[in-house]
Design an enzyme around this catalytic site. Structure first.
Site: not given
Length: 513
Positions: A67, A200, A234, A258, A358
């Site tokens: 946009r 990967k 992570e 995943h 995480k």
């Protein structure tokens, strides 16, 4: 735009061999959401590498669409700035960047406006001989409407393809609706649901490890393997995605795509061939063979967690509830641990332990194949409890490679002393070349028309059918996320879950190193 022959420059920065037959057909790559973070951080660098290696011919174009009211020059300036930011300095070559951006243009396009696609249609023209890719780097709820707009604007040419970023919906109902809407415009063979983990190198190497080596396949079953662990850890938090993540959580964001895809590659039967639908057919069989986790099973076979303030690599980090975009209390999980089983002849009775989270201590993704112990020890003084079972560790990232743990004799006189040793295959040491990002392979596979590493419609729906009862069970039995300190390996309940079976997570302190 300049003449196409000026764009087709050979690579000088990577020392790659000539592309030869690897070069793809001419294409127009339209990135809808062309000013977003994914585009600048991942997609454009991946296309830059493909350009630098000579995979893209001079007539191919890359078009950003969003946009924002930008000119082509404004957009190209942003592209150059993003390449400087996200490429390693050693890979940023002024001449290559200059030739790359000459193939890039921009068209302001409002995805929600029925009339917003006319400029794009005029820009692309009526050439039906080029592959036309529409990469939808947008919110999933726009996938269906955008595809309908593409059809109404006459942009769905015979060689048109559409790429959908995950997640495909947030539950089975929304996934079915997205697939229905997109499928009403594009044939299934033209729909590419991307999961970058499948691109990967080490994930793809699971296929080579299993089916190109006679050593492993005869023992790749529950008779010889005690259990399998899949970890995706992570260190980062929400990275500015608080609004999205708080509506999603780790199960939807990571497990449904995943981790289940990695489980499929580990557990699938040998396909008869790699082309066409062979691999995807076998992955679907695994998803359909997963034992459902329903009702009170969620209490015993799953763990939810949410990080609190802590420290990672000596740096203090906030807790989840203090992250930008999170307001008030939240039951969103940032950690998931699961005990899964695949009910078929190969894997019956053998557990798969899955965890992702995480703010864990290291960034690492790996698959651990834990073999059973020897049935009887013949070594004096060494009972079976002192002999470590063999273990194969497939490191997806970082430090990509494979490590095979074996028992061996210590050198020297004075008796037979055994110890565990590791055969280490480091991909960087062995191949001594740059490892391409997953998106490099996948973006070009779309142009090639190779769907092997993409999720098929029935795969996505089967994955949701397995995950949704877990979400329902958490709600029905009020399973709240258990707190864990940032920088730790998640809630203690995840350790208890695997230790109830007399097992333990693989070398927590060493994962990722």
């Amino acid at each position: 735009m300049t003449d196409g022959t000026l764009l087709d420059t050979p690579s000088r920065l990577l020392g790659s061999p000539a592309a030869g037959s690897r070069r793809v057909a001419s294409f127009d790559y339209v990135v809808v959401g062309g000013t977003g973070d994914l585009t600048f951080r991942k997609l454009l660098p991946a296309l830059y590498y493909s350009h630098s290696e000579g995979l893209i011919d001079g007539k191919s174009r890359i078009i950003g669409a969003s946009r924002s009211e930008l000119s082509g020059d404004d957009y190209r300036t942003r592209v150059v700035e993003s390449l400087k930011r996200f490429l390693p300095a050693s890979d940023y070559d002024e001449d290559t960047v200059a030739s790359f951006v000459r193939r890039i243009d921009y068209v302001a396009t409002d995805a929600t406006d029925p009339d917003g696609w006319r400029n794009l249609a005029a820009f692309l023209g009526e050439d039906d001989t080029k592959v036309r890719v529409f990469y939808l780097a947008t919110s999933p709820d726009l996938f269906g409407p955008i595809c309908q707009r593409l059809k109404e604007a006459g942009l769905v040419s015979p060689l048109a393809r559409v790429v959908l970023e995950k997640p495909i919906g947030r539950d089975l109902k929304t996934a079915l609706e997205i697939n229905r809407q997109v499928g009403a415009v594009f044939e299934e063979s033209a729909i590419y649901r991307i999961d970058h983990y499948l691109g990967k190198e080490t994930v793809q190497n699971l296929l080579a490890l299993r089916f190109a080596n006679a050593l492993f396949e005869p023992v790749w079953n529950s008779r010889y393997i005690d259990h399998i662990q899949i970890t995706v850890a992570e260190t980062v938090g929400l990275e500015g995605r608080g609004g999205y993540y708080n509506r999603s959580g780790a199960l939807r964001d990571m497990v449904q795509n995943h981790l289940l895809q990695m489980l499929c590659l580990v557990a699938m039967e040998p396909p008869s061939h790699l082309e066409n639908e062979g691999v995807r057919d076998e992955k679907l069989k695994v998803l359909r063979a997963l034992d459902p986790i329903c009702g009170q099973d969620v209490i015993h076979r799953t763990v939810r967690g949410q990080y609190r303030a802590g420290a990672i690599n000596g740096q203090a980090v906030p807790g989840y509830l203090d992250e930008p975009g999170i307001e008030g209390e939240s039951n969103t999980e940032t950690f998931v641990g699961l005990r899964a089983e695949v009910h078929n002849w190969r894997w019956a009775g053998m557990p798969f332990y899955i965890r992702t989270g995480k703010r864990l201590p290291v960034k690492a993704s790996e698959v651990v194949i834990q073999f059973r112990p020897v049935p009887h020890s013949i070594f004096p003084g060494y009972g079976n409890d002192k002999l470590q079972p063999n273990k194969l560790v497939v490191r997806v990232q970082p430090n990509e490679g494979m490590h095979l743990h074996l028992m061996t004799k210590e050198p020297g006189p004075g008796g037979l002393r055994l110890r565990e040793a590791v055969l280490n295959l480091s991909f960087s040491d062995t191949f001594k070349q740059r490892f391409p990002d997953a998106y490099e392979r996948l973006l070009m596979d779309v142009v090639r028309g190779n769907p092997t590493l993409f999720m098929r419609r029935d795969e996505v729906e089967a994955a949701w059918r397995w995950c949704e009862p877990i979400l329902d069970g958490w709600e029905e039995y009020s399973v709240k996320p258990k707190p864990y300190m940032a920088g730790s390996w998640g809630p203690s309940a995840a350790v208890a879950m695997i230790e109830r079976d007399g097992r333990s997570w693989h070398d927590d302190a060493a994962v990722g190193r």
